[in-house]
Motif scaffolding. Sequence first.
Motif, short mmCIF file in Angstrom:
data_model
loop_
_atom_site.label_atom_id
_atom_site.label_comp_id
_atom_site.label_asym_id
_atom_site.label_seq_id
_atom_site.Cartn_x
_atom_site.Cartn_y
_atom_site.Cartn_z
N UNK A 190 0.83 -1.21 0.00
CA UNK A 190 0.00 0.00 0.00
C UNK A 190 0.86 1.26 0.00
N UNK A 191 1.98 1.22 0.74
CA UNK A 191 2.92 2.35 0.74
C UNK A 191 3.51 2.54 -0.65
N UNK A 192 3.90 1.44 -1.27
CA UNK A 192 4.49 1.51 -2.62
C UNK A 192 3.50 2.12 -3.61
N UNK A 193 2.22 1.75 -3.46
CA UNK A 193 1.19 2.30 -4.34
C UNK A 193 1.04 3.80 -4.12
N UNK A 194 1.04 4.23 -2.84
CA UNK A 194 0.93 5.65 -2.54
C UNK A 194 2.13 6.43 -3.06
N UNK A 195 3.32 5.85 -2.93
CA UNK A 195 4.52 6.51 -3.45
C UNK A 195 4.46 6.67 -4.96
N UNK A 196 3.97 5.63 -5.62
CA UNK A 196 3.88 5.67 -7.08
C UNK A 196 2.89 6.74 -7.55
N UNK A 197 1.81 6.92 -6.78
CA UNK A 197 0.78 7.89 -7.16
C UNK A 197 1.14 9.32 -6.79
N UNK A 198 2.18 9.49 -5.99
CA UNK A 198 2.54 10.82 -5.49
C UNK A 198 4.03 11.07 -5.68
N UNK A 199 4.45 11.43 -6.87
CA UNK A 199 5.88 11.66 -7.12
C UNK A 199 6.45 12.85 -6.37
N UNK A 200 5.58 13.66 -5.75
CA UNK A 200 6.07 14.84 -5.03
C UNK A 200 6.62 14.53 -3.65
N UNK A 201 6.43 13.30 -3.17
CA UNK A 201 7.02 12.90 -1.88
C UNK A 201 7.25 11.40 -1.87
N UNK A 202 8.04 10.97 -0.90
CA UNK A 202 8.33 9.54 -0.75
C UNK A 202 8.13 9.15 0.71
N UNK A 203 7.28 8.17 0.94
CA UNK A 203 7.05 7.68 2.30
C UNK A 203 8.08 6.62 2.63
N UNK A 204 8.77 6.81 3.74
CA UNK A 204 9.80 5.87 4.20
C UNK A 204 9.33 5.20 5.49
N UNK A 205 8.98 3.91 5.43
CA UNK A 205 8.48 3.23 6.63
C UNK A 205 9.59 2.68 7.51
N UNK A 206 9.34 2.68 8.81
CA UNK A 206 10.20 2.02 9.78
C UNK A 206 9.30 1.09 10.60
N UNK A 207 9.66 -0.18 10.64
CA UNK A 207 8.86 -1.18 11.34
C UNK A 207 9.53 -1.51 12.68
N UNK A 208 8.77 -1.37 13.77
CA UNK A 208 9.29 -1.63 15.10
C UNK A 208 8.48 -2.74 15.77
N UNK A 209 9.03 -3.32 16.82
CA UNK A 209 8.41 -4.48 17.47
C UNK A 209 7.06 -4.14 18.07
N UNK A 210 6.10 -5.04 17.88
CA UNK A 210 4.73 -4.88 18.40
C UNK A 210 4.76 -4.84 19.91
N UNK A 211 3.87 -4.04 20.49
CA UNK A 211 3.68 -4.03 21.94
C UNK A 211 4.42 -2.92 22.64
N UNK A 212 4.74 -3.13 23.93
CA UNK A 212 5.38 -2.07 24.72
C UNK A 212 6.62 -1.45 24.09
N UNK A 213 7.52 -2.22 23.43
CA UNK A 213 8.70 -1.56 22.85
C UNK A 213 8.32 -0.47 21.84
N UNK A 214 7.31 -0.74 21.03
CA UNK A 214 6.91 0.25 20.02
C UNK A 214 6.39 1.51 20.68
N UNK A 215 5.48 1.35 21.64
CA UNK A 215 4.87 2.53 22.25
C UNK A 215 5.87 3.30 23.11
N UNK A 216 6.82 2.61 23.70
CA UNK A 216 7.87 3.30 24.45
C UNK A 216 8.71 4.17 23.52
N UNK A 217 9.13 3.60 22.40
CA UNK A 217 9.98 4.33 21.47
C UNK A 217 9.25 5.50 20.83
N UNK A 218 7.96 5.31 20.54
CA UNK A 218 7.19 6.40 19.95
C UNK A 218 7.08 7.57 20.93
#
Length: 444
Positions: A65-93
Amino acid sequence: MKQFESLTGRSLSRRHLLMGSALLGGGFLATGLTGCGGSAGAASVPTIDFWHLLSGGDGTKMQAMIASANSANPGFKVHPTVLAWGPPYYTKLAMASAGGRPPEVAIMHASRVPGYAPGGLIEPWDLGLLAENGITPENFAPRIWEKSQQDGKVFSLALDSHPFIMFYNTDIAGKAGLLESNGLLQEVDSPDGFKAMALEMQKVTKAHGLSFGYLNLGSQMWRLFYTLYKQHGAEIVLTPGQPMKVDRDAAVESLEFMASLFDDTIAAKGNDINTGIAEFVRGDSGMLFSGGWELPTMKKAKLPVDAATIPTLYGTPASYADSHSFVLPRQLVANEEKRKDAYKFVSDILKGSLSWAEAGHIPAYQPVVQSTAYKELTPQVHYANAADIIAYDPEAWFSGSGSDWQNYFAEYIQNVLLGRSKAAEGWDGFVARTNDLLSRPNPV
């Protein structure tokens, strides 16, 4: 890399968060958490950093879905970062927001937003800018839109609702004589009626009627408990500084029913989530209680499977669920162009969420749910009504998906389900633990 204690389990002050972020500014927060990937100087278009906690099949779907959005919007590029589910994610955020190095957009469970919005770690969405991108309140089911708000402001935009549901093997159900003329499972409306149905399936499988894995996983225990509890028409109110308000009789009755299922005939006494799913996949049970997100597993196994919401056994339709929701982490210095790009990105994902539905989730964006293409998805369409009976977690700074609170639930309730302690005893212990949390301030 050093791991940090979950903010949901420790009474850390906002000052501690800021101090911790400052101390770690040269290491923890600068080593990729913002997902910049060294693109700041090299990119020819603005980069929108996007954090999420989706892995496995969900992660693969989101990447597409990110790749599709990037393809449809050449004016920006979305860069995803995937973090561990649960407390580690919410702590880091939380640490990233407090330290001034957050992504432009992130995924949070809707049930976790009440713990973050009051502390200023996420910012409200601008309804005018959303409307410019074709997103309005009318695009969401009332229950989901209501959940997006705190103090009258919209702090989250739901991508989906992902309910706790019941899968069933249509071959086994058919042999047990439990299918209606339309091919759907017969409805039951009482605990005894459900047990009788499970026993009929057990006669076919010669193993069990129901699969449910819960060992050492508080989230699984909580999902089933809270579904049954809410079916009593009961509420849980968690007010800071006050004891937990709860219908104790409804809670104990729900736990007693759960424990009665694990008799090694209706269901195995002690499955974990993986063995429970595996048992259902190999045909050793006729039903499985799990999340809709397990649908790709069933499809991959080529099971003759259908699905429905958990039967209403106590009078009030209810289904535990949460929502993967987009949030805007607080920016020390807002970049208006990037903010507008983030709105465009999120609107594109919502409008293209039919592919997300293929993974078993119910899209929150109603034009997708009302489309002909969605109505042709089975078994998804058979539990789409769960979006109307969602039971989100009671609101508190410590509650919600991936929280320590659900782990505490396991500490007191697992022995109840294993038959080692009484339901009332386990429940009272959990209430005492919850009251201790209610006596503490929100650390964020």
